[in-house]
Design a protein around this motif. Structure first.
Motif, short mmCIF file in Angstrom:
data_model
loop_
_atom_site.label_atom_id
_atom_site.label_comp_id
_atom_site.label_asym_id
_atom_site.label_seq_id
_atom_site.Cartn_x
_atom_site.Cartn_y
_atom_site.Cartn_z
N ALA B 212 0.68 -1.36 0.22
CA ALA B 212 0.05 0.03 0.01
C ALA B 212 0.83 1.08 0.10
O ALA B 212 0.33 2.01 -0.67
N ASP B 213 1.83 1.23 0.81
CA ASP B 213 2.87 2.37 0.80
C ASP B 213 3.40 2.65 -0.60
O ASP B 213 3.55 3.83 -1.00
N THR B 214 3.79 1.73 -1.13
CA THR B 214 4.59 1.71 -2.53
C THR B 214 3.54 1.97 -3.54
O THR B 214 3.98 3.02 -4.48
N MET B 215 2.39 1.43 -3.82
CA MET B 215 1.55 1.75 -4.52
C MET B 215 1.02 3.25 -4.54
O MET B 215 0.71 4.10 -5.38
N GLU B 216 0.97 3.88 -3.34
CA GLU B 216 0.59 5.15 -2.88
C GLU B 216 1.54 6.36 -3.69
O GLU B 216 1.29 7.26 -3.61
N VAL B 217 2.81 5.80 -3.88
CA VAL B 217 3.71 6.67 -4.62
C VAL B 217 3.13 6.96 -6.06
O VAL B 217 3.27 8.25 -6.37
N LEU B 218 2.34 6.22 -6.60
CA LEU B 218 1.79 6.30 -8.05
C LEU B 218 0.51 6.69 -7.92
O LEU B 218 -0.15 7.07 -9.20
N ALA B 219 -0.46 6.39 -6.94
CA ALA B 219 -1.84 6.75 -7.03
C ALA B 219 -2.59 6.65 -5.62
O ALA B 219 -1.84 6.11 -4.67
N ARG B 220 -3.70 7.13 -5.65
CA ARG B 220 -4.68 6.87 -4.30
C ARG B 220 -4.55 5.41 -4.14
O ARG B 220 -4.88 4.71 -4.99
N VAL B 221 -4.58 5.08 -2.81
CA VAL B 221 -4.88 3.69 -2.36
C VAL B 221 -6.00 3.70 -1.38
O VAL B 221 -6.35 2.51 -0.96
N ASP B 222 -6.54 4.84 -0.82
CA ASP B 222 -7.46 4.77 0.21
C ASP B 222 -9.05 4.63 -0.50
O ASP B 222 -9.58 5.62 -0.17
N LEU B 223 -9.15 3.76 -1.49
CA LEU B 223 -10.47 3.85 -1.93
C LEU B 223 -11.49 3.14 -0.98
O LEU B 223 -11.32 2.61 -0.01
N ALA B 342 8.73 1.57 -6.15
CA ALA B 342 7.49 1.74 -7.32
C ALA B 342 8.29 2.24 -8.54
O ALA B 342 7.77 1.58 -9.30
N LYS B 343 9.41 2.79 -8.37
CA LYS B 343 9.90 3.32 -9.48
C LYS B 343 10.77 1.89 -10.03
O LYS B 343 10.48 1.62 -11.49
N GLU B 344 11.10 0.76 -9.47
CA GLU B 344 11.76 -0.35 -9.81
C GLU B 344 10.50 -1.01 -10.69
O GLU B 344 10.88 -1.81 -11.69
N ALA B 345 9.35 -1.03 -9.89
CA ALA B 345 8.36 -1.75 -10.64
C ALA B 345 7.81 -1.18 -11.86
O ALA B 345 7.57 -2.09 -12.95
N LEU B 346 8.08 0.13 -11.72
CA LEU B 346 7.28 1.02 -13.27
C LEU B 346 8.49 0.35 -14.13
O LEU B 346 8.00 0.23 -15.36
N GLU B 347 9.50 0.33 -13.85
CA GLU B 347 10.80 0.15 -14.78
C GLU B 347 10.49 -1.09 -15.47
O GLU B 347 10.70 -1.56 -16.57
N ALA B 348 10.41 -1.98 -14.59
CA ALA B 348 10.21 -3.49 -14.89
C ALA B 348 9.09 -3.80 -16.03
O ALA B 348 9.35 -4.31 -17.08
N LEU B 349 7.82 -3.06 -15.76
CA LEU B 349 6.82 -3.35 -16.34
C LEU B 349 6.98 -2.48 -17.83
O LEU B 349 6.70 -3.09 -18.81
N LEU B 350 7.49 -1.37 -17.55
CA LEU B 350 7.62 -0.61 -18.94
C LEU B 350 8.69 -1.10 -19.84
O LEU B 350 8.66 -1.11 -21.07
N ASN B 351 9.76 -1.35 -19.33
CA ASN B 351 11.16 -2.13 -20.29
C ASN B 351 10.83 -3.53 -20.27
O ASN B 351 11.80 -4.12 -21.12
N LYS B 352 9.95 -4.26 -19.62
CA LYS B 352 9.69 -5.59 -19.83
C LYS B 352 10.84 -6.52 -19.47
O LYS B 352 11.24 -7.60 -20.11
N ARG B 353 11.59 -5.86 -18.63
CA ARG B 353 12.66 -6.85 -17.95
C ARG B 353 13.21 -5.99 -16.64
O ARG B 353 12.79 -4.76 -16.48
N GLY B 354 13.81 -6.86 -15.81
CA GLY B 354 14.38 -6.22 -14.51
C GLY B 354 14.91 -7.49 -13.67
O GLY B 354 15.53 -8.22 -14.29
N SER B 355 15.24 -7.01 -12.63
CA SER B 355 15.99 -7.90 -11.71
C SER B 355 15.29 -9.31 -11.77
O SER B 355 13.82 -9.25 -11.65
N ARG B 356 16.01 -10.32 -11.82
CA ARG B 356 15.23 -11.64 -11.88
C ARG B 356 14.40 -11.88 -10.30
O ARG B 356 13.34 -12.48 -10.63
N SER B 357 14.91 -11.66 -9.43
CA SER B 357 14.45 -11.76 -8.12
C SER B 357 12.77 -11.11 -8.15
O SER B 357 12.00 -11.38 -7.31
N LEU B 358 12.79 -10.20 -8.84
CA LEU B 358 11.60 -9.06 -8.88
C LEU B 358 10.78 -9.79 -10.15
O LEU B 358 9.55 -10.43 -9.45
#
Lengths: 509, 509
Positions: B212-223, B342-358
């Motif tokens: 919830a903390d991490t997603m909140e960097v990019l959007a509202r989470v208190d729905l 949040a940045k790392e997750a976004l990068e992985a989805l956008l670039n279609k690659r990232g750290s294997r452990s993620l």
């Protein structure tokens, strides 16, 4: 969990509320910046002094850069309007690892025990941790070394009051209604013999009257340590409230949580009594353990075990102890409740006679205390004590004590104000009283308002073994509130307080 | 102890303070007449609604006949200035006898368990009793029927959110830093496959970031519950905070006390996760148990036992569960802390690659979730999930989710705001990274300000197995506070975060 140790400066105002423990009201924004949420613990510092406090948040009541201190916090640090304070997140108490060790069932050394008790007294822990410490004793009973450590630590973390000569005392583990007045008779006897007996006692917690509540009907009991030392020189005996003296203060914190959990570990009870007495420099102590149905101790064998625990611990702590195991199967004397009991004690001393369960018990306890002094031959304490009681010397001493504590020394028993509203239960048949239920009596007296309403309580007209006719009064309930009286009456009807049995048990056709 | 049940009428004002639990400020005189002291519990009634509150006393802040309600109390009862309320001493909660039974080690029926949880949720208990309930589980582990009762009771005493079709979800037991971002990648994959996955998660409690903390960097989470039901129809997936939804609210109360006591009974953890999921109507769930040094579970055999507990309980509760036991011996991905993750997750989805452990972990979890739907052949989930990730469909879905939750859908990874102050640790020698200490990473990231300071955290430049030269960067600490950064640096130096070992171990003369 690691918490930042950054401290910040604030200007304080005092909020005139008393919450039971120190509270700090902060602006929401300040709290957010310091990662504090409601209930977070902080350390508040002012000129070298420091105290833990619990955080409360507000948007509007206090501006950024300012904080409000509750009365408890302001008193601890001596805070006034406009004083500068430092606030920082509290972090983990130093004894935390030891606490976790005890919860896991490992044994604690004196230093570990001391560090826990010190943190408890300083307010480092919330109820959750205190409950954990006490429950760990239910699951892993303290061994005798741990118990000694606990008692010593409880003494060392509070105030000690010392005297220039040996101090004597008597104390009951309680649990029987009507017992609060025994000390009112026993202490004057011992003091009139010349021994120093500045008795401290507590207010009622779950009973209808503590000795402090009962004595307070006749005199002040909230004496300071200085007053106690001063007055005891003159009167030899005192009957005061230990509550504000800060003797073994951990105990008060423990009792509060024990009550919530309905637990009363024996070891903690022994620690409670012995630590308070050690803090008053008591060297010789008589412990009264009442035994009987619906008393704290119901089985004689348990009384013996508990007595053993008291005796062994006292020996390890350099205190002489005698234990009296007494009959606690029905209330002591003819009354229950502060004013009713104060009146009964006064009457007994003034008239030199009274209910045997009061007078004989007080004489017995006083006699044992006197024997501990070595100034009375063993086995002779009771007759010495009876002489002091019967000669009126104990009554004279009681008047002195009342006067020293700011009361009216020549008060007549009939001048003691009792509850305005009364109701008397009468015997439904001719027969004999066969049983009085301690638990029911306690419940009824408390429902009537005792111990807060000093005039509330129960007056007995008959006790076990008395013969009664149909319609004879059995007991009267007193209260200063009509609705409380009604509640007490309804409870007394539901839980039979007194059992009267006729000779004829049944007829066959 | 019996407490009078007399209720009294008062006029209320609202005191703008938030204390974490309902508080009632009373005039000392009123409190005295009602036998109430600070910390006493009262029941406050207003027009049929009622709530427990803790008493605070004042001489001056409120007149006789009036009371002040804290924000929590005012909200619970809908109180405003001048409203009439009834106050009475709270007495013992109805479940009290059952609670004492559990403390004594006796087993509870469903009804007994339900009554305790209901009273916990209603605020009838203080921390002491809650600690006792949780500690009783340490001493007398819940049997499997009691655990089922506990889970059901936790669900029944809160809000349930229902959907018109089957609900899927994934959840990690946590304990490894960097793990909060796995759901950010896995949920969009599952949602882009067409399954309904309205994932609720928590904020960090002892870790540097919750999902919830991490997603909140990019959007509202208190729905709100309504928004969740509405938006999930459109996006199929959501990443929201469960905190204010009142799903299994007993859990939040328990977690607070568990943290104080540093206990985390397995059974309570299983209850926590399964109850929150059942309240969201989840039918199919993948549980991730990371195992490794300084993770929550360190031994593989314990992971198997815990998995068994999840599987048996889920079966009894009518939920399908798959458990993934994953490697948790070092942080997940290259970053720890809300914004960095949040940045790392976004990068992985956008670039279609990232750290294997993620990436591999997210694909694995997503694949297992998809297999539970029956729409993917067993063993094929991972390849289906990888296709959705590599094709960019998962990224498109993530953008949709961000937009639906009120964020900026086309945000670039470099636009995510990180901590202003940084410090980079460099390798002291040439060699290989042999170990990263999970506990040290967590401590350093929290000292730097995570999770409250969203920009705070740790960015890795090397992980276990990487070869490094002397002077190569190992990791960078981020913070928005210079003093917190300093504290984090000093901790990182003291507790070695990353271990680099050279080839040469020692020389002999």
């Amino acid at each position: 969990m690691l918490v930042s140790k950054e401290a910040r400066n604030f200007t304080v105002s005092v909020l005139e509320v008393s919450t039971g423990s120190p509270l700090l009201v902060m602006n929401e924004q300040d709290a957010f910046e310091m990662s504090l949420t409601p209930h977070s613990k902080v350390m508040v510092k002012y000129e070298g002094r420091e105290a833990y406090a619990s955080v409360t948040l507000t948007k509007t009541m206090v501006a950024k850069g300012r904080v409000l201190a509750s009365i408890e916090l302001a008193e601890k640090l001596g805070l006034k309007e406009g004083y500068p304070v430092q606030v920082k997140p509290a972090g983990l108490p130093g004894s935390y690892a030891s606490l976790l060790k005890r919860i896991r069932g490992e044994r604690l050394s004196y230093n570990e025990m001391y560090s826990i008790i010190k943190d408890v007294v300083n307010g480092a822990y919330d109820e959750a941790e205190i409950a954990a410490f006490l429950l760990s004793q239910q699951f892993y009973v303290l061994d005798e070394d741990e118990l000694t450590s606990l008692i010593k630590a409880m003494v060392e973390t509070g105030v000690k009051i010392s005297f220039d000569e040996p101090v004597f005392d008597e104390h009951s583990i309680g649990g029987v209604p009507g017992n609060s007045k025994v000390a009112m008779v026993a202490v004057p006897i011992v003091a009139s013999f010349g021994l120093l007996i500045p008795k401290t006692s507590s207010r009622a917690i779950t009973s209808p009257a503590g000795t402090a509540d009962t004595m307070e009907v006749l005199a002040r009991v909230d004496l300071t340590a200085e007053e106690i030392r001063e007055l005891a020189k003159k009167t030899r005996g005192l009957l005061v409230w230990g509550g504000k003296l800060n003797l073994a203060p951990a105990d008060d914190i423990f009792v509060n949580v024990e009550r919530k959990l309905s637990i009363d570990p024996w070891h903690q009870m022994v620690a409670s009594i012995l630590s308070k007495k050690l803090a008053m420099s008591v060297e010789s102590l008589v412990i009264d353990i009442p035994v009987g149905k619906k008393a704290k101790i119901e089985e004689p064998v348990h009384a013996d075990q508990l007595a053993g625990l008291f005796i062994r611990q006292a020996a390890k702590l350099g205190m002489r102890v005698k234990v009296a195991i007494t009959f606690g199967g029905q209330p002591i004397g003819m009354s229950v409740g502060p004013a009713l009991e104060a009146k009964e004690a006064l009457e007994a001393l003034l008239n030199k006679r009274g209910s045997r369960s009061l007078v004989d018990k007080a004489i017995l306890i006083a006699g044992l205390t006197m024997e501990l002094s070595g100034k009375v031959p063993p086995g002779q304490g009771e007759s010495y004590a009876r002489e002091l009681f019967s000669s009126g010397k104990a009554y004279e001493k009681f008047r002195e004590i009342i006067e020293a504590q700011g009361g009216k020394p020549n008060i007549k028993p009939e001048e003691v104000p009792l509850g305005k509203y009364t109701y008397t239960f009468k015997s439904p048949l001719e027969g004999a009283v066969t049983y009085i239920d301690n638990a029911a009596v306690t419940m009824v007296a408390r429902a009537a308002g005792a111990p807060f309403d000093k005039g509330a309580g129960v007056q007995f007209h008959a006790k076990v073994g008395y013969r009664v006719n149909k319609g004879d009064p059995l007991f009267t309930i007193y209260s200063n509130s009509e609705s409380r009286l009604e509640e007490a009456i309804s409870l007394a009807s539901k839980y039979s307080v007194i059992t009267v049995e006729g000779m004829l048990l049944k007829t066959l056709p």
